[in-house]
Design a protein around this motif. Structure first.
Motif, PDB file in Angstrom:
ATOM      1  N   GLN A 785       1.001  -1.103  -0.170  1.00 47.74           N
ATOM      2  CA  GLN A 785      -0.286   0.176  -0.111  1.00 47.74           C
ATOM      3  C   GLN A 785       0.726   1.187   0.027  1.00 47.74           C
ATOM      4  O   GLN A 785       1.786   1.396   0.399  1.00 47.74           O
ATOM      5  CB  GLN A 785      -0.538   0.034   0.989  1.00 47.74           C
ATOM      6  CG  GLN A 785      -1.624  -1.154   1.151  1.00 47.74           C
ATOM      7  CD  GLN A 785      -2.982  -1.103   2.136  1.00 47.74           C
ATOM      8  OE1 GLN A 785      -3.119  -0.877   3.337  1.00 47.74           O
ATOM      9  NE2 GLN A 785      -4.451  -1.240   2.297  1.00 47.74           N
ATOM     10  N   GLN A 790      -2.696  11.589  -0.456  1.00 48.53           N
ATOM     11  CA  GLN A 790      -3.049  11.191  -1.785  1.00 48.53           C
ATOM     12  C   GLN A 790      -3.806  12.095  -2.296  1.00 48.53           C
ATOM     13  O   GLN A 790      -4.891  11.532  -1.867  1.00 48.53           O
ATOM     14  CB  GLN A 790      -3.021   9.541  -2.516  1.00 48.53           C
ATOM     15  CG  GLN A 790      -1.539   8.740  -2.424  1.00 48.53           C
ATOM     16  CD  GLN A 790      -0.878   9.327  -2.475  1.00 48.53           C
ATOM     17  OE1 GLN A 790      -0.483   9.520  -3.277  1.00 48.53           O
ATOM     18  NE2 GLN A 790       0.411   8.481  -2.156  1.00 48.53           N
ATOM     19  N   THR A 792      -6.011  11.643  -4.235  1.00 48.29           N
ATOM     20  CA  THR A 792      -6.255  11.022  -5.961  1.00 48.29           C
ATOM     21  C   THR A 792      -8.361  11.608  -6.450  1.00 48.29           C
ATOM     22  O   THR A 792      -8.953  10.909  -7.106  1.00 48.29           O
ATOM     23  CB  THR A 792      -6.036  10.012  -5.554  1.00 48.29           C
ATOM     24  OG1 THR A 792      -7.255   9.853  -4.433  1.00 48.29           O
ATOM     25  CG2 THR A 792      -4.859   9.288  -4.775  1.00 48.29           C
ATOM     26  N   GLU A 796      -8.515   5.805  -5.789  1.00 46.72           N
ATOM     27  CA  GLU A 796      -8.374   5.585  -7.331  1.00 46.72           C
ATOM     28  C   GLU A 796      -7.525   4.388  -7.638  1.00 46.72           C
ATOM     29  O   GLU A 796      -6.415   4.002  -6.369  1.00 46.72           O
ATOM     30  CB  GLU A 796      -6.784   7.011  -8.144  1.00 46.72           C
ATOM     31  CG  GLU A 796      -6.474   6.517  -9.187  1.00 46.72           C
ATOM     32  CD  GLU A 796      -5.969   7.549  -9.674  1.00 46.72           C
ATOM     33  OE1 GLU A 796      -4.660   7.521  -9.996  1.00 46.72           O
ATOM     34  OE2 GLU A 796      -6.212   9.335  -9.537  1.00 46.72           O
ATOM     35  N   TYR A 798      -4.525   0.967  -8.138  1.00 46.77           N
ATOM     36  CA  TYR A 798      -3.359   1.335  -8.604  1.00 46.77           C
ATOM     37  C   TYR A 798      -2.538   1.345  -9.949  1.00 46.77           C
ATOM     38  O   TYR A 798      -3.790   0.615 -10.092  1.00 46.77           O
ATOM     39  CB  TYR A 798      -2.634   0.991  -7.903  1.00 46.77           C
ATOM     40  CG  TYR A 798      -2.392   1.421  -5.949  1.00 46.77           C
ATOM     41  CD1 TYR A 798      -1.590   1.214  -5.565  1.00 46.77           C
ATOM     42  CD2 TYR A 798      -3.492   1.285  -5.464  1.00 46.77           C
ATOM     43  CE1 TYR A 798      -1.140   1.822  -4.143  1.00 46.77           C
ATOM     44  CE2 TYR A 798      -3.112   1.737  -4.090  1.00 46.77           C
ATOM     45  CZ  TYR A 798      -2.149   1.729  -3.477  1.00 46.77           C
ATOM     46  OH  TYR A 798      -1.954   1.971  -1.922  1.00 46.77           O
ATOM     47  N   ARG A 810       2.027   2.898  -9.395  1.00 45.36           N
ATOM     48  CA  ARG A 810       1.617   3.897  -9.241  1.00 45.36           C
ATOM     49  C   ARG A 810       0.473   4.333  -8.658  1.00 45.36           C
ATOM     50  O   ARG A 810      -0.294   3.799  -8.343  1.00 45.36           O
ATOM     51  CB  ARG A 810       1.687   4.389 -10.818  1.00 45.36           C
ATOM     52  CG  ARG A 810       0.586   6.034 -10.748  1.00 45.36           C
ATOM     53  CD  ARG A 810       1.058   6.330 -11.886  1.00 45.36           C
ATOM     54  NE  ARG A 810      -0.761   5.628 -13.347  1.00 45.36           N
ATOM     55  CZ  ARG A 810      -1.529   6.719 -12.562  1.00 45.36           C
ATOM     56  NH1 ARG A 810      -2.046   6.931 -11.973  1.00 45.36           N
ATOM     57  NH2 ARG A 810      -2.794   5.916 -12.853  1.00 45.36           N
ATOM     58  N   TYR A 811       0.308   5.777  -7.773  1.00 41.83           N
ATOM     59  CA  TYR A 811      -0.510   6.068  -7.378  1.00 41.83           C
ATOM     60  C   TYR A 811      -1.049   7.478  -6.955  1.00 41.83           C
ATOM     61  O   TYR A 811      -0.054   7.059  -6.556  1.00 41.83           O
ATOM     62  CB  TYR A 811      -0.790   5.163  -5.602  1.00 41.83           C
ATOM     63  CG  TYR A 811      -2.184   5.664  -5.284  1.00 41.83           C
ATOM     64  CD1 TYR A 811      -3.452   4.754  -5.501  1.00 41.83           C
ATOM     65  CD2 TYR A 811      -2.809   6.181  -3.868  1.00 41.83           C
ATOM     66  CE1 TYR A 811      -4.145   5.019  -4.513  1.00 41.83           C
ATOM     67  CE2 TYR A 811      -3.807   6.539  -3.464  1.00 41.83           C
ATOM     68  CZ  TYR A 811      -5.290   5.423  -3.600  1.00 41.83           C
ATOM     69  OH  TYR A 811      -6.150   5.923  -3.228  1.00 41.83           O
TER      70      TYR A 811
END
Length: 821
Positions: A785, A790, A792, A796, A798, A810-811
């Motif tokens: 994790q 974030q 996002t 969102e 990964y 990517r996150y």
């Protein structure tokens, strides 16, 4: 913490005891110091139990189980001697209070602290479950510790968490835990969901200071845990060796008071009225009577802390009284160390400076109830203790930690607020954009590998798709950024407002090409310098302009992309004076730098996907509607017509519908021409050229759906919305293995699936985590994790790219280089 008395040992192996830190039902923890000057916590068995052979065996098993708990929220084992007259193990010392002590000192904890605590404990339960599969049964208010840098679990199973233990008839051992679960009241063996129930009870206690199953009538008797229990082998996980196991006197039914308490747990709804409103739904799920209705630990962690436990710990500030108590404890330890340093006599035992007296704060004391639980073993086979792990790759030394706690208290005294939980053992995006490399830790089953590096794009808009060019990772946005995929080091960054880069494509060893706002750009892989540019105007006719380009597919030197081509009023075929807009598909040779063809798309030809195949480009479009009304009524909604374009000319070669496929997700096409597609509740395989069905797999659930299949070598991988990953034989559709990711069942979207560059690992990506499985067996290896806040806009999914030995996760706008087989 108290002084040593005449009954306390003065030494355990190389460690000389200085004071008693705390006492539990089966163990006692000492502050001790090694010959190297390191201060540790030595946890030793109660002498009265050390002579019981079953206790020793169980102590050894739980010590071996410590490897499954290895991680930031569990005390690592530095040293141990399970065969000494009094078995013991040593862990690093950190100033801390048990959850029971903390609640007694401050009352209910703030919601952010409860969330951080719950997420950290849930992450630890998930690691245990991934590695062992059975119930942990090691949670309790006396063994969950709160420290300035986050919580810790100090027990490794039911023996360490027991509130009481005694030798029973025939050599058995009566072990009593502080909590009972509904399934245990019903006489069933506790499984992993029992841990979630106990965790829910602990969190409700932390949030309110009371047990959620406390009796509502004043005349109700408390549950007496001191007389309950059985040989732990009786309730161990399935498959354990139960030879010689016998129940001992004092079952739950032996007391009317215990019976009433058990009835409350089995039938009474938990009292969550005093729990913060936003926590009530998730704690209610944890305390569901039906184990199947309780969330997976990974789901619980995600709900409590969407950005991860580490971020929640950093944001959750401990109450001032806890901070002050930790500072006093740290000061006391520093004083003991100073006296020890001045005393040359080995047997000298300095007095313990006065520390705050903390009343008995177990949930039983707080509520008058102490539900008993029969503990089960972690397993009967002897497993050698794993190599100890450390909590930090490079953490502060002991004195720095102690003085750090003191400095936090000083800030409090000066009106500087309260100390925040913080942890420095997880990868964090570098604010400078140039993170340093991190060395990977030794892998531990169920524990996610430490990220090699982390990179954040805080000042850059990110869009398009990341790409790999050898060992160069390309991140497109309003700047094009290149990273060394092995180290995370930024190699170069090119920002040109008129040429916002997206969709990098490799040309050769030296060049890459990107679709910019105004044209195709060729750049050097080495330094990002522009080498060539073809404005879109060179691909268009007079009076035309193009926007919103999007890469559709690539094959060798040819890329296919589409864009909105707008023809100015008067230059097209329209007679109403309006501009004419058409989505157009382009084929372009990026090596020879010349256009091949363009094809205006009809309204039903949106080219949501395209797959190169043997000189053709395969895609689908909305099937034509039959002229006959009856035929139109029979035609499935969204029916797709598959069609192919000649790679060289763009001319259509053939078109046909295939069964009733509507292609809700991206299909996969094998080199031999087999099309794999998810349709409603089914995953299907067809011969592309003829449309002949080869096989189909139907989901057992009426609401089940499959995601995008991935074909690698001789295996087809796919996931469903019950968060199960499948490995299938692509020829027959026969299932090779299936395994749950541990995320929430029945969500709308199945996770996506990827395969590592070596083919040894299968990776599932959802909105909360990346889960790795062994490709050969389906064994769940680890979960990863992202950490930190974030931006996002919600959960969102990964994203992931793989290269030899590394997967780039990517996150949002954060990227992590994670080692993978």
């Amino acid at each position: 913490m108290r002084d040593l008395n005449g009954a306390d040992p003065r030494r355990f192996g190389p460690y000389r005891t200085l004071a008693v830190l705390r006492e539990a039902g089966t163990t006692r923890s000492y502050l001790a110091r090694g010959g190297d000057g390191r201060t540790v916590t030595v946890t030793a068995a109660e002498p009265r139990l050390a002579a019981v052979s079953v206790f020793r065996s169980r102590f050894r098993q739980e010590l071996a189980a410590a490897a499954r708990l290895a991680g930031p929220w569990a005390q690592p084992v530095l040293d141990s001697a399970p065969d000494d007259p009094v078995p013991w193990f040593a862990s690093p010392f950190t100033p801390s209070l048990s959850l029971a002590e903390a609640v007694a000192l401050t009352g209910p904890l703030p919601e952010p602290v409860v969330r951080a605590l719950g997420a950290a404990l849930a992450e630890t339960l998930e690691r245990t479950r991934a590695a062992a599969g059975g119930a942990f049964q090691g949670l309790g208010p006396e063994v969950v510790l709160l420290a300035a840098d986050g919580p810790r679990i100090s027990a490794f199973g039911p023996l360490g968490a027991a509130t009481a233990a005694a030798e029973g008839p025939g050599g058995g051992l009566a072990v009593t835990l502080g909590y009972l679960t509904p399934e245990q009241v019903a006489g069933h063996r506790p499984g992993p969901p029992a841990d979630v129930f106990v965790l829910g009870t602990l969190l409700a206690y932390a949030a309110t200071g009371t047990n959620p199953f406390d009796a509502n009538d004043a005349g109700a008797d408390p549950l007496d845990a001191d007389h309950a229990g059985t040989d732990p082998a009786d309730t161990g996980p399935a498959g354990a060796d139960h030879s010689g196991a016998r129940p001992v006197a004092g079952d739950v039914s032996g007391s009317a008071a215990r019976h009433r308490a058990a009835e409350r747990i089995a039938r009474q709804e938990p009292d969550l009225a005093s729990v913060p409103e936003e926590l009530r739904p998730v704690l209610a799920r944890c305390l569901a009577k039906d184990p199947a209705q309780r969330p997976e630990p990974s789901v619980l962690a995600a709900v409590l802390a969407p950005s991860g436990a580490a971020a929640a710990v950093s944001a959750g500030r401990l109450p001032a009284r806890l901070t002050a108590a930790l500072a006093e404890q740290a000061s006391a330890v520093l004083g003991l160390e100073a006296r020890e340093d001045r005393d040359d006599r080995e047997e000298a035992v300095p007095a313990v400076p006065a520390t705050p007296t903390v009343p008995d704060a177990s949930p039983a004391a707080a509520t008058g109830a102490s539900p008993a639980s029969e503990a089960g073993p972690a397993g009967e086979r002897d497993v050698p203790p794993a190599r100890p792990t450390t909590r930090r790759a490079a953490g502060p030394d002991r004195r720095a930690l102690l003085t750090g706690v003191l400095s936090g208290a000083a800030g409090l005294a000066l009106g500087g607020g309260v100390t925040a939980w913080a942890t420095d053992d997880r990868p964090r995006p570098a604010a400078t954009g140039k993170p340093a490399a991190r060395k990977p830790r030794e892998p531990v089953p169920g524990v996610p590998p430490a990220a090699l590096w982390a990179y954040d794009m805080p000042d850059t808009l990110f869009y398009g798709s990341p790409a790999l060019h050898g060992d160069v990772l390309l991140l497109p946005g309003d700047s094009l950024v290149a990273l060394d995929v092995r180290t995370g080091r930024e190699l170069w960054r090119r920002k040109e407002p008129v040429d916002n880069a997206s969709h990098p494509v490799r040309v050769d060893d030296e060049l890459l090409v990107v679709l910019g706002v105004q044209g195709l750009l060729w750049r050097s892989v080495k330094d990002g310098a522009r080498r060539h540019k073809v404005p879109y105007g060179q691909l268009l006719e007079t009076g035309e302009d193009m926007s919103s380009t999007h890469l559709v597919a690539r094959d060798g030197a040819v890329v296919w992309f589409k864009g909105n081509v707008e023809k100015a009023a008067g230059a097209g075929t329209r007679t109403d004076g309006a501009d004419e807009k058409t989505i157009t598909l382009f084929a372009y040779d990026v090596v020879r730098r010349e256009p091949l063809w363009r094809r205006p798309l009809a309204e039903h030809e949106y080219v949501a996907w395209a797959l190169p195949h043997r000189g053709l480009l395969v895609s689908s479009r909305d099937a034509p509607r039959p002229r006959d009304a009856k035929a139109r009524k029979k035609q499935p909604e969204g029916l797709q017509e598959f069609y192919t374009l000649d790679r060289a000319s763009g001319e259509e070669v053939w078109a046909r519908t295939i069964d009733d496929l509507t292609v809700g997700s991206l299909p996969t096409l094998s080199g031999t021409g087999t099309l794999y597609a998810a349709q409603d509740r089914e995953l299907r395989a067809y011969e592309l050229r003829t449309g002949r069905e080869l096989w189909r797999m139907r989901h057992a659930s009426p609401d089940g759906r499959y995601g995008e299949p991935v074909l690698t070598g001789d295996t087809l991988y796919v996931a469903d919305n019950d968060q199960v990953v499948y490995a299938l034989d692509p020829v027959s559709g026969r299932q090779q293995w299936s395994r749950k990711t541990g995320f929430l069942d029945g969500v709308d979207s199945p996770p996506s699936v990827a395969v590592s560059a070596s083919g040894a690992a299968v990776l599932s990506l959802d909105a909360v985590q990346v889960t790795a499985f062994a490709a050969a067996s389906g064994e769940r290896l680890w979960k990863f994790q992202a950490v930190g806040e974030q931006d996002t806009g919600g959960l969102e999914p990964y994203g992931l790219l793989t290269v030899d030995g590394i997967c780039v996760v990517r996150y949002g706008r954060s990227f992590y280089g994670v080692p993978v087989e």
